[in-house]
Design a protein around this motif. Sequence first.
Motif, mmCIF file in Angstrom:
data_model
loop_
_atom_site.group_PDB
_atom_site.id
_atom_site.type_symbol
_atom_site.label_atom_id
_atom_site.label_comp_id
_atom_site.label_asym_id
_atom_site.label_seq_id
_atom_site.Cartn_x
_atom_site.Cartn_y
_atom_site.Cartn_z
ATOM 1 N N ARG A 1 0.846 -1.195 0.000
ATOM 2 C CA ARG A 1 0.000 0.000 0.000
ATOM 3 C C ARG A 1 0.888 1.254 0.000
ATOM 4 N N THR B 1 -9.663 -1.668 -4.726
ATOM 5 C CA THR B 1 -8.354 -1.033 -4.876
ATOM 6 C C THR B 1 -7.997 -0.033 -3.790
ATOM 7 N N GLN B 2 -8.957 0.675 -3.209
ATOM 8 C CA GLN B 2 -8.621 1.784 -2.314
ATOM 9 C C GLN B 2 -8.362 1.293 -0.888
ATOM 10 N N ASN B 3 -7.631 2.092 -0.129
ATOM 11 C CA ASN B 3 -7.205 1.719 1.224
ATOM 12 C C ASN B 3 -8.327 2.033 2.219
ATOM 13 N N ASP C 1 -4.581 2.096 -6.083
ATOM 14 C CA ASP C 1 -4.780 3.034 -4.982
ATOM 15 C C ASP C 1 -4.436 4.460 -5.441
ATOM 16 N N SER D 1 -3.963 7.095 -3.273
ATOM 17 C CA SER D 1 -3.545 7.867 -2.102
ATOM 18 C C SER D 1 -2.558 8.969 -2.462
ATOM 19 N N TYR E 1 -4.224 -5.632 -3.172
ATOM 20 C CA TYR E 1 -3.074 -5.511 -2.270
ATOM 21 C C TYR E 1 -2.994 -6.660 -1.273
#
Length: 752
Positions: free
Chosen positions: A210, A359-361, A541, A543, A746
């Motif tokens: 990540r 996909t996103q944290n 991601d 971020s 991830y």
Amino acid sequence: MTASIYFPQRSNGFAENHNSNGSLPMYSSSSAVQEKWRRHHHTASWLVPITLPIPGVRTRRLRLLALNPSRVHHLVVNQIGRRRGALLIFVFIAAIYTVFALHSRFGTEEKTWPAPLPFGDPPTLVYRREDLQRIWEWEVAAGHYPSSLKIPEQLAFSKPPTNPALPARKSTSPPARFRGPIVTNTLGIGSKRVYLDLQSQPPNVAYPPRPVPGSIADMDVVMDHCDFSQDKYVRDCLEVLRLGAGLDPGRRVRRGKMDEWKYIYVETGEMDNTTITDPFLRPSFALKTQGEVDPSDEFTKKRGAEWEPHLRLPPPPQYVPHVQSPTACDEENPRLFHMFWTGPFTDKPYLALLSFLFTQNLGLHLDHPDPNVCRPKFWLWINPGPAASLPNSNAMRDMFDQLKSNPWASPFLHPRFKDVIQFKLWNITEQLDSIPEVKDDWRALRDSLFNSGGFVEKVPQNDETTEVTGPTGVDDEKEDYVDTPMTTKSPDDDDKLNRVGSKSPASYDRLSVILSDMVRFVLCHRYGGIYLDADTIFLRDWSELFGWRGAFAYRWSRLERYNTAVLRMNKGSALGTFLFRTALKNGLDFHPMTISKYTKDAHLEHLLLRLPDALFDAAWLNTEQYQRDRPPQPFFTEFGHFFDTPPVSSAAPQALGWDGFFKGAYSYHFHNFWWKPFDPVRNFPDLGLRFIEGERIARAALAAASGTNLTEVEELVANDKRDLDWSTVLKRTCEAYIRGERPNLYGEWLKW
């Protein structure tokens, strides 16, 4: 390509038909010019071909016809003689130069002349240079310009604005006596940057790591490797993006140092100077103190419009590096994704939301969210009826009733997702009334609300303004009474006013598409965050994109224009104020091509960075016949190949899976195709027993539509499509994560 192709030569320099009797041509002794003209008359036509290079295509050139200067000169000389002809041409050129020199010296803003080319785009500018300088200085002071790109010289800054988002560097500028009066750089006073070498560490090398909390993507480095105008290939850009982010765990074959490919960094240490609002409160503008001389004389004002009153901007928010932030989330930089949808929920927003979860944290693999990670949120804005329809008093309740009964939407109402996915009701009246820059003026332009590139779709208005209950879409418990100047007609009418979504190319919902051009700017300016079109799929991601505080969209394929299918803007920014006031004076036109004109006329393009489309739309150049000599993977020559992969390459989707689909790009934009199912064989939400009721509803609807009996039969893999398309593979990959059959991108398993 040789010149002889365009200018065919003769062996003796004459034309093929000299004279009828075959004798040598005769000329008077006083006209050597005539003999020269006779020998080369094949090059003396009124038009001559010229060739120009085509950007991005090295093997082809564009052929155009231009007026032949020698032909004009010859005509003038033959008519009035050599000396007087040359003198006439010289006087004509000098007159043109004098006219424009006098205008540059004595022209004023009140007497702004029209553009030299009457067929060019008309000017859109409504702000003076002094106000454009203030916009620049506000954005830089707020930390919204973490870039070393130069400020345009036309802004005429006399000293560099201090930049808290740029690290301090030793000055390499020449002494003051050798410098001009205009500066184009910003003065970095920010924290130092440490560029990260992101790789999975053994033995956990099956999945990528990540992004580090607080990490930032350096867009200057990204532009160096990805800028199409600098002949950079999408294929090479994607390799830099995936290696720099560590997206190739256990499969890296490159050897050697890759410092030049590192584009993700974190800020460390204290800033050199924390007093960052002083430059904005006490600005020093070039040309500002020249008495009555207006500093906007080089800027072309919009015809028929007055200059906007001088900007009164609030103090810019103080820039706080992540390392000094007391909380994981920054209130001034919310991690919000916005998406706009009209009509019944389908598999298109369904996959957009699934890919967001994949996909996103979001911390869905943990019992409790990590307090050191700022979780992004997804706000899906629903316009339940036609774009020009009048909302009813029960719109919010009706919206949620429809979502609960819709098998594509109901899974996202599950309590596990309530903190990361929220549905909002779009209300155009309430939203525009909440934008300070237009709230007092937009009703005067309600007839042009559906303005796309200057073409206005006319919408009949009600004779009487109706008071209706319209929820704001921000607080689900709050409802306001607002007047809405929209039309009401039978929803059964299949015309452009009453279409809800695009069901086929022949019934395209144009009004909703035009409305969405405005929606994205309203949402980003009011709430902050990133807007994405609903035909977008997350691939990794985001971020470090949120870490980069600047505003951005991306490039319109080969053209130096914006595509706002992805748009990032800061909440309540000076740039947003400029865009809304400029759009208001230009008919509320928010088409991306028009936005490109606004920023270009005002020299603000660097404040809304035009990122390469490789980051979000990696197939676009190939679909327009560019870079086909070295295409990325997969190779699409048309956007339809995402849904119908050509047989010659149809082994790739199953063999490569998610990792083989534009690896390194942040998202994929499939450009409409709302009527094409992602998975024709299993065109229903396939999310397992937890959501089986919705699946049964969808299956029953498919059976009814096809006229078959709905029976519970055992599914056989032999009944599936033999070669699965890319759209099918991506959909089924995300669904397997929700069913608990695989981890996300991830390596994180969803915990219920």
